[in-house]
Design a protein around this motif. Structure first.
Motif, PDB file in Angstrom:
ATOM      1  N   ILE A 178       0.853  -1.206   0.000  1.00 39.24           N
ATOM      2  CA  ILE A 178       0.000   0.000   0.000  1.00 39.24           C
ATOM      3  C   ILE A 178       0.879   1.243   0.000  1.00 39.24           C
ATOM      4  O   ILE A 178       1.854   1.332   0.754  1.00 39.24           O
ATOM      5  N   LEU A 179       0.524   2.205  -0.856  1.00 38.65           N
ATOM      6  CA  LEU A 179       1.204   3.509  -0.864  1.00 38.65           C
ATOM      7  C   LEU A 179       0.137   4.596  -0.917  1.00 38.65           C
ATOM      8  O   LEU A 179      -0.699   4.612  -1.821  1.00 38.65           O
ATOM      9  N   LEU A 180       0.140   5.468   0.085  1.00 41.26           N
ATOM     10  CA  LEU A 180      -0.848   6.558   0.158  1.00 41.26           C
ATOM     11  C   LEU A 180      -0.134   7.900   0.170  1.00 41.26           C
ATOM     12  O   LEU A 180       0.826   8.080   0.915  1.00 41.26           O
ATOM     13  N   TYR A 181      -0.585   8.838  -0.649  1.00 41.38           N
ATOM     14  CA  TYR A 181      -0.130  10.231  -0.533  1.00 41.38           C
ATOM     15  C   TYR A 181      -1.241  11.001   0.171  1.00 41.38           C
ATOM     16  O   TYR A 181      -2.359  11.085  -0.347  1.00 41.38           O
TER      17      TYR A 181
ATOM     18  N   GLY B  63      -3.126  10.181   2.334  1.00 39.13           N
ATOM     19  CA  GLY B  63      -4.281   9.300   2.543  1.00 39.13           C
ATOM     20  C   GLY B  63      -4.872   8.745   1.265  1.00 39.13           C
ATOM     21  O   GLY B  63      -5.674   7.809   1.310  1.00 39.13           O
ATOM     22  N   TYR B  64      -4.514   9.286   0.103  1.00 32.94           N
ATOM     23  CA  TYR B  64      -5.098   8.794  -1.156  1.00 32.94           C
ATOM     24  C   TYR B  64      -4.238   7.675  -1.757  1.00 32.94           C
ATOM     25  O   TYR B  64      -3.018   7.851  -1.917  1.00 32.94           O
ATOM     26  N   PRO B  65      -4.875   6.507  -2.100  1.00 30.52           N
ATOM     27  CA  PRO B  65      -4.094   5.406  -2.697  1.00 30.52           C
ATOM     28  C   PRO B  65      -3.442   5.823  -4.014  1.00 30.52           C
ATOM     29  O   PRO B  65      -4.056   6.523  -4.818  1.00 30.52           O
ATOM     30  N   ILE B  66      -2.222   5.355  -4.220  1.00 31.48           N
ATOM     31  CA  ILE B  66      -1.452   5.725  -5.416  1.00 31.48           C
ATOM     32  C   ILE B  66      -2.192   5.302  -6.687  1.00 31.48           C
ATOM     33  O   ILE B  66      -2.145   6.008  -7.707  1.00 31.48           O
ATOM     34  N   GLU B  67      -2.931   4.182  -6.626  1.00 33.47           N
ATOM     35  CA  GLU B  67      -3.652   3.703  -7.827  1.00 33.47           C
ATOM     36  C   GLU B  67      -4.702   4.736  -8.260  1.00 33.47           C
ATOM     37  O   GLU B  67      -4.887   4.989  -9.448  1.00 33.47           O
ATOM     38  N   GLN B  68      -5.390   5.347  -7.257  1.00 33.01           N
ATOM     39  CA  GLN B  68      -6.436   6.331  -7.583  1.00 33.01           C
ATOM     40  C   GLN B  68      -5.825   7.603  -8.141  1.00 33.01           C
ATOM     41  O   GLN B  68      -6.342   8.201  -9.087  1.00 33.01           O
ATOM     42  N   LEU B  69      -4.713   8.026  -7.546  1.00 32.84           N
ATOM     43  CA  LEU B  69      -4.060   9.255  -8.038  1.00 32.84           C
ATOM     44  C   LEU B  69      -3.515   9.014  -9.451  1.00 32.84           C
ATOM     45  O   LEU B  69      -3.640   9.869 -10.331  1.00 32.84           O
ATOM     46  N   ALA B  70      -2.928   7.834  -9.657  1.00 31.95           N
ATOM     47  CA  ALA B  70      -2.357   7.533 -10.980  1.00 31.95           C
ATOM     48  C   ALA B  70      -3.440   7.542 -12.051  1.00 31.95           C
ATOM     49  O   ALA B  70      -3.214   7.951 -13.186  1.00 31.95           O
TER      50      ALA B  70
ATOM     51  N   LEU C  31       2.068  10.110 -15.296  1.00 29.01           N
ATOM     52  CA  LEU C  31       1.914   8.949 -14.431  1.00 29.01           C
ATOM     53  C   LEU C  31       3.236   8.595 -13.734  1.00 29.01           C
ATOM     54  O   LEU C  31       3.277   8.383 -12.519  1.00 29.01           O
ATOM     55  N   LEU C  32       4.331   8.580 -14.514  1.00 27.53           N
ATOM     56  CA  LEU C  32       5.620   8.246 -13.892  1.00 27.53           C
ATOM     57  C   LEU C  32       6.008   9.297 -12.857  1.00 27.53           C
ATOM     58  O   LEU C  32       6.553   8.975 -11.798  1.00 27.53           O
ATOM     59  N   PHE C  33       5.731  10.558 -13.155  1.00 23.64           N
ATOM     60  CA  PHE C  33       6.046  11.621 -12.188  1.00 23.64           C
ATOM     61  C   PHE C  33       5.206  11.457 -10.907  1.00 23.64           C
ATOM     62  O   PHE C  33       5.694  11.670  -9.800  1.00 23.64           O
TER      63      PHE C  33
ATOM     64  N   TYR D  65       8.956  -2.624   0.553  1.00 23.02           N
ATOM     65  CA  TYR D  65       7.980  -3.541  -0.053  1.00 23.02           C
ATOM     66  C   TYR D  65       8.501  -4.969  -0.002  1.00 23.02           C
ATOM     67  O   TYR D  65       9.582  -5.255  -0.521  1.00 23.02           O
ATOM     68  N   LYS D  66       7.718  -5.870   0.586  1.00 20.83           N
ATOM     69  CA  LYS D  66       8.178  -7.254   0.687  1.00 20.83           C
ATOM     70  C   LYS D  66       7.245  -8.229  -0.017  1.00 20.83           C
ATOM     71  O   LYS D  66       7.420  -9.432   0.056  1.00 20.83           O
ATOM     72  N   ASN D  67       6.192  -7.753  -0.693  1.00 11.51           N
ATOM     73  CA  ASN D  67       5.342  -8.642  -1.498  1.00 11.51           C
ATOM     74  C   ASN D  67       5.216  -8.131  -2.921  1.00 11.51           C
ATOM     75  O   ASN D  67       5.369  -8.894  -3.858  1.00 11.51           O
ATOM     76  N   PHE D  68       4.933  -6.868  -3.063  1.00 17.93           N
ATOM     77  CA  PHE D  68       5.004  -6.250  -4.386  1.00 17.93           C
ATOM     78  C   PHE D  68       5.047  -4.749  -4.202  1.00 17.93           C
ATOM     79  O   PHE D  68       4.620  -4.219  -3.180  1.00 17.93           O
ATOM     80  N   ASP D  69       5.606  -4.075  -5.206  1.00 23.07           N
ATOM     81  CA  ASP D  69       5.662  -2.617  -5.206  1.00 23.07           C
ATOM     82  C   ASP D  69       4.468  -2.156  -6.052  1.00 23.07           C
ATOM     83  O   ASP D  69       4.415  -2.443  -7.249  1.00 23.07           O
ATOM     84  N   PRO D  70       3.470  -1.473  -5.433  1.00 16.55           N
ATOM     85  CA  PRO D  70       2.263  -1.124  -6.198  1.00 16.55           C
ATOM     86  C   PRO D  70       2.584  -0.242  -7.400  1.00 16.55           C
ATOM     87  O   PRO D  70       1.878  -0.244  -8.396  1.00 16.55           O
ATOM     88  N   ARG D  71       3.707   0.481  -7.325  1.00 20.71           N
ATOM     89  CA  ARG D  71       4.083   1.354  -8.441  1.00 20.71           C
ATOM     90  C   ARG D  71       4.554   0.518  -9.628  1.00 20.71           C
ATOM     91  O   ARG D  71       4.353   0.884 -10.784  1.00 20.71           O
ATOM     92  N   ALA D  72       5.176  -0.644  -9.335  1.00 23.33           N
ATOM     93  CA  ALA D  72       5.665  -1.506 -10.424  1.00 23.33           C
ATOM     94  C   ALA D  72       4.491  -2.090 -11.208  1.00 23.33           C
ATOM     95  O   ALA D  72       4.556  -2.230 -12.430  1.00 23.33           O
TER      96      ALA D  72
END
Ligand code: CMC
Length: 435
Positions: A68-71, A73-80, A229-231, A316-323
């Motif tokens: 999980i990555l939050l900026y 409080g917002y999940p990175i997937e939603q911001l992306a 998106l990358l930024f 990250y020890k299972n997956f990097d959500p950004r990857a």
């Protein structure tokens, strides 16, 4: 004894003391050991900060086990999916997503600050033509304080805000100038009518007399979307090495341009932001799918310094959500900008091979954000020596947000770790008889 304490006992002195647990809004609690030395006469030893929280922060949250990555409080997937880089920079710096009017005014201010002083343009001439763009980024960023010394009263919140805005606004201009200096092209001024990423692409690639959409379509909407998106994905990552460097430098009261220059230097290393460039060199070295087993064996060999670049992460020890997101974007970008270079296929094959290997499974090593980011940048015709510079542009939003947060907190103290001294005990100068 309450549940919110940890008791530490020094067996050498038979003394024990209770230390409070500090809890954030979510995440692992931390033992407040600030008075440990005073109470028990010992330090803690934690090289690499494996178990040490260095500050309190409300900007970014990572749960490395759950990916999980939050900026704010917002999940990175939603911001992306929904946001632009400029909107995310506003969010990181100000704590909330902007209204339409706030975003317009923020964008307008970034545009106004996007130019660099003409003398700063001349500064580039001091660099050799083949200087690495990251070397120019470090030097030019550090020099910015010389241009804005009348607005460097760090006790003034407005001076702090303007300094932060200047860095976010000027970074693409400085980055593009670093590239153009290295290829001997004339610099291109920033344009206020272009979106942040479009503007950067224009400053990178446009030729004199050419409209900003050039014949190769580098500023295609898909390219601009991918860059945004990358930024966004690279914008912040809580207390990583470069952000911690910015915070440590700032704790001395140094000016923010010098502190961010220190952050750029820390980002340059291949274990951090330099990984995206290193991934491409590694894929080029591997060359073909049949050579993958040889390189996997090298990565596993303790006597070989080779590591699989773009693999593994401290948190990250299972997956990097950004990857996960960069992998999907790779398909989209390569469909629009196909390449004869089989890099992407090679990367997919390498990932598949590594993820089935016991070594990588046991050590929980997965592709990180930079395993695929370089392939996207390459498809967008960004030169390889600019990959880490791209990371710099994005991470500047994070660095200045942490700097603003830190500088607004009362009671700042200089960051000053202790050590375990392993050198000579006291020696007598006059006892040397062979001189
Ligand atoms: N290839 C092969 N082995 C690895 C790798 C790798 N990429 N990464 C870690 N290991 C092994 C390492 O040898 C060690 O083995 P052992 O326990 O037998 O000594 C174990 O896994 C733990 O590694 P570590 O170096 O103690 O872990 P760390 O948390 O200190 O380092 C890392 C994290 C990202 C620096 C490291 O995984 C690495 O060097 N990866 C390659 C560089 C890279 O892709 N960096 C980009 C990070 S994401 C972008 C960013 O945020 O900057």
């Amino acid at each position: 004894m309450t549940k919110d304490t940890v008791t530490i006992r020094n067996n050498a002195t038979d003394k024990e003391t209770e230390f409070s647990l500090l809890r954030g809004s979510v995440g692992t609690p931390a033992v407040d050991i600030g008075s440990l030395n005073k109470e028990l006469g010992v330090f803690t030893f934690d090289p690499g900060f494996m178990s040490t929280a260095s500050c309190k922060s409300a900007i970014t949250y990572i749960d490395g086990e759950k990916g999980i990555l939050l900026y704010r409080g917002y999940p990175i997937e939603q911001l992306a999916k929904n946001s632009s880089f400029v909107e995310v920079a506003y969010l990181l710096m100000n704590g909330e997503l902007p209204s339409e009017v706030e975003l317009l005014s923020f964008t307008d201010e970034i545009n106004q600050h996007s130019m660099i002083h003409e003398s700063l343009r001349i500064f580039f001439n001091g660099f050799h033509y083949d200087a690495h763009p990251m070397a120019m980024m470090v030097g030019v960023m550090g020099s910015l304080s010389a241009f804005y010394h009348s607005e460097l009263d760090m006790s003034d919140p407005e001076h702090r805000r303007i300094s932060a805005m200047r860095m976010v606004a000027k970074m693409p201009t400085i980055a593009a100038a670093s590239h153009r200096h290295s290829v001997g092209w004339p610099f291109v001024y920033p344009r206020q009518d272009l979106e942040y990423c479009e503007n950067f692409m224009n400053m990178m690639f446009s030729l004199p007399g050419q409209k900003y959409i050039d014949k190769n379509n580098y500023i295609d909407p898909i390219a601009v979307k991918a860059l945004n998106l990358l930024f966004i994905l690279h914008a912040d990552h809580e207390q990583n090495a470069s952000t911690s460097t910015v915070r440590l430098a700032s704790s001395t009261g140094a000016n923010p341009y010098a502190c961010v220059a220190a952050g750029i230097s820390a980002l340059w290393g291949p274990a951090h932001g330099g990984a995206n460039e290193a991934v491409l060199s590694m894929l080029a070295e591997i060359g073909t799918v049949d050579r993958i087993p040889k390189f996997i064996a090298k990565a596993k060999d303790k006597n070989d310094p080779f590591r699989l670049m773009g693999f593994g992460h401290r948190v990250y020890k299972n997956f990097d959500p950004r990857a996960t997101i960069t992998r999907e974007t790779c398909y989209e970008v390569l469909e629009k900008f196909p390449s004869d270079d089989p890099l992407f296929e090679l990367a997919i094959a390498l990932e598949e091979y590594a993820l089935k290997d016991d070594y990588f499974i046991e050590k929980k090593l997965y592709p990180n954000v930079d395993f695929y980011s370089g392939i996207i940048y390459k498809a967008l015709k960004i030169p390889e020596d600019m990959f880490t510079v791209m990371f710099v542009i994005a991470r500047t939003a994070g660095w200045v947000s942490h700097w603003l947060e830190m500088m607004s907190e009362p009671g700042q103290r200089i960051g000053r770790p202790r050590q375990i001294y392993t050198g000579y005990k006291n020696r007598d100068y006059s006892s040397i008889d062979n001189r």
